[in-house]
Design an enzyme around this catalytic site. Structure first.
Site, PDB file in Angstrom:
ATOM      1  N   LYS A 279      13.425  33.197 -18.825  1.00  0.00           N
ATOM      2  CA  LYS A 279      12.586  32.373 -17.956  1.00  0.00           C
ATOM      3  C   LYS A 279      11.774  31.444 -18.839  1.00  0.00           C
ATOM      4  O   LYS A 279      11.470  31.772 -19.986  1.00  0.00           O
ATOM      5  CB  LYS A 279      11.617  33.249 -17.149  1.00  0.00           C
ATOM      6  CG  LYS A 279      11.175  32.619 -15.857  1.00  0.00           C
ATOM      7  CD  LYS A 279      12.292  32.712 -14.850  1.00  0.00           C
ATOM      8  CE  LYS A 279      11.884  32.381 -13.451  1.00  0.00           C
ATOM      9  NZ  LYS A 279      12.834  32.957 -12.492  1.00  0.00           N
TER      10      LYS A 279
HETATM   11  N1  GLU Z   1      14.664  30.667 -10.708  1.00  0.00           N
HETATM   12  C1  GLU Z   1      15.667  31.323  -9.941  1.00  0.00           C
HETATM   13  C2  GLU Z   1      15.436  32.837  -9.952  1.00  0.00           C
HETATM   14  O1  GLU Z   1      14.341  33.302 -10.150  1.00  0.00           O
HETATM   15  C3  GLU Z   1      17.072  30.929 -10.322  1.00  0.00           C
HETATM   16  C4  GLU Z   1      17.475  31.156 -11.731  1.00  0.00           C
HETATM   17  C5  GLU Z   1      18.830  30.564 -12.088  1.00  0.00           C
HETATM   18  O2  GLU Z   1      19.486  30.008 -11.226  1.00  0.00           O
HETATM   19  O3  GLU Z   1      19.183  30.644 -13.259  1.00  0.00           O
HETATM   20  O4  GLU Z   1      16.313  33.613  -9.704  1.00  0.00           O
END
Ligand code: GLU
Length: 548
Positions: A238
């Site tokens: 993240k």
């Molecule tokens: N931010 C989204 C999540 O928390 C998507 C992450 C992604 O598609 O890599 O799952």
């Protein structure tokens, strides 16, 4: 293990147990000084004199019992790690203990000297790491959930300690110039890669004024479990920038994004770590990241991010995938609990990408959406809201404030409205020990990451609320991100029908495995989902072994 002597204070009234622990410490490779107290009052008196490195605490003492004991010691010694020692193999007590600030929970009859020594060592290490940047309520929640699952599944202790913290964290500060000022601000940015075992790492980038290392690490850890639960070949990651994106002009957003990208450029890439949108970022931000990365590479690299505009190699269906996936799961869960969707009502917290698409697909299923909210207000109409009318209002006014076809409610009130399905699709930490009792839904469908605390989980589970936990509920997003990455790396595009069918199949399979584990092992849905994910990661780790 550290060479210097560790001063251990054991607060334990049973002399046989005290003797047992002392024998275990003697047999371990720890160098330690042991002090003992046989009541809470004596323990606190000793703590007041200072110089204690770690407390081993029995929760049931002559002058205090259970969590109150822990709370008293925590209050008397906020800077000292505490390991709870109990004779009860009681998961909810363990979870409560960690929630109330214990670093670990050991069962006296099960502990051996190596386990005790390691627990002491890591309790001290973790406590150090948790001060400062790491110390975010969300990271504590992610660790508590993991520790609870680890205890229930009897996770290998080596793996447990490895997974509690991310493998790589990258903290950057970047210069940022706003349009109207000639001032340069220093802004903090993060990219955290929790697990590199499974393949490249994967996870969104969040722009929000509360972003910090602890929060980003929690989100990265959840991505690990989410990808593993879905059987995707990714570890969790993240990223984030600590800034309020609602105040930024388009030019500012672009400058910020390009500079942040260049600060993390060496650790991202289609084979390394693939960002995607999260709160405060969207398709346009992904386009700028892709462009900045491609400029440096010297050729176009679509696979460096997912959630891009379709014309740049984005996938059909990615934008709405999280909301669509959540509703696929709501359909499966409704069948499971015998809820008829065209007679059901729903409340959706949040009206960003996830919230608005959740409303859209719920509406298509005949669910009456009675309330929605955004950062400015909640809107309630017991007769149901119309998605199109909400979208039209937002197109003109940007926010929901002032929307005429319903009554204004606060975000707190919204969560307590009568409904069958409650879908938090905004921020973390919304349903807590304080309000969980007043939540009336039959099903909690988590579109957001980390909306429910451990304490609230217990209250809701006891009330019989069916929970679709975040790592399952919002996994549609990363699943279609995986499809996007596959399409980019193969230069081969799929149809929307193919994408939605595959998404449905993957989510349903994960749902069924989670329900089977939850029912079979008599554990809550969140813990079952986490164990599914942790199991897969554990297998991979054991097969790869330790380098060198
Ligand atoms: N931010 C989204 C999540 O928390 C998507 C992450 C992604 O598609 O890599 O799952």
């Amino acid at each position: 293990m550290p060479a210097h002597a560790i001063t251990v204070l054991m607060i334990e009234d049973n002399p046989i147990h005290a003797r047992l622990i002392q024998n275990l410490l003697d047999a371990s490779d720890l160098t330690y000084d042991l002090l003992t107290a046989d009541s809470l009052a004596k323990g606190i008196e000793r703590l007041d004199q200072g110089k204690i490195d770690v407390v081993l605490l029995d929760l049931v003492l002559p002058d205090s019992a259970e969590i109150a004991t822990l709370e008293s010691v925590r209050a008397a010694a906020p800077d000292i790690p505490i390991i709870v020692l109990t004779s009860l193999d009681d998961v909810s007590l363990a979870a409560k203990a960690v929630e109330a600030g214990a670093q670990d929970y050991l069962i006296k009859t099960d502990v051996n000297s190596m386990l005790l020594a390691r627990s002491i060592h890591y309790a001290i290490e973790r406590f150090r790491a948790l001060s400062g940047e790491w110390d975010a309520p969300m990271f504590r929640l992610a660790q508590q959930q993991f520790l609870k699952a680890a205890q229930i599944m009897g996770l290998d202790d080596n793996i447990r300690e490895r997974l509690l913290f991310p493998q790589r964290t990258h903290v950057v500060t970047l210069p940022f110039r706003r349009d109207e000022y000639n001032l340069v601000e220093t802004v903090f940015g993060y990219r955290v890669q929790h697990l590199l075992t499974m393949g490249p790492t994967k996870g969104g980038i969040r722009y929000h004024e509360d972003v910090n290392l602890g929060e980003t690490s929690a989100l990265a850890m959840w991505m690990t479990w989410k990808c593993a639960l879905m059987n995707l070949p990714f570890g969790g990651a993240k990223g984030g920038v600590r800034i309020d994106p609602t105040e930024l002009s388009r030019r500012e957003l672009q400058r910020l994004t390009r500079r942040y990208t260049s600060e993390i450029i060496n650790i991202i890439g289609p084979d390394k770590d693939i960002p995607a949108p999260d709160m405060g970022t969207d398709e346009q931000v992904m386009a700028w990241i892709m462009d900045t990365y491609s400029q440096q590479a010297g050729y176009t690299v679509p696979g460096v991010v997912t959630g891009k505009p379709v014309v740049l190699g984005g996938s059909l269906g990615r934008k709405e995938a999280t909301g669509r996936g959540l509703v696929y799961l709501i359909e499966a869960a409704a069948k499971h609990i015998g809820l008829s969707l065209n007679e059901a009502s729903a409340v959706v917290q949040g009206f960003g990408n996830v919230g608005s698409n959740t409303v859209r697909f719920l509406e298509e299923d005949g669910v009456k959406v009675v309330a929605v909210s955004d950062v400015t207000t909640g809107i309630y109409n017991a007769n149901g809201l119309s998605l199109q009318s909400l979208i039209d209002y937002i197109a003109e006014n940007r926010f929901l404030k002032g929307y005429p076809e319903g009554d204004e409610v606060s975000n707190e009130e919204l969560l307590e409205l009568p409904c069958d399905i409650l879908a938090p699709a905004a921020l973390q930490n919304q349903i807590t020990g304080e309000n969980a009792d007043r939540v009336t839904c039959k099903m909690l469908a988590e579109g957001a990451n980390g909306p429910t605390t451990l304490e609230a989980d217990e209250i809701l589970n006891n009330k019989g609320v069916f929970i679709l936990p975040d790592v399952l509920g919002n996994a549609g997003g990363v699943t279609v991100s995986y499809f996007e990455w596959v399409q980019d790396t193969q230069n081969y595009m799929w149809s929307l029908k193919e994408i939605n069918n595959r998404l449905h199949e993957i989510l349903l399979d994960a749902f069924e495995r989670t329900v089977a584990r939850s029912v079979g092992d008599n554990i809550d849905m969140r813990t079952a989902a986490l164990i599914e994910g942790i199991n897969r990661v554990t297998q991979a780790k054991l097969l790869r072994g330790v380098f060198p």
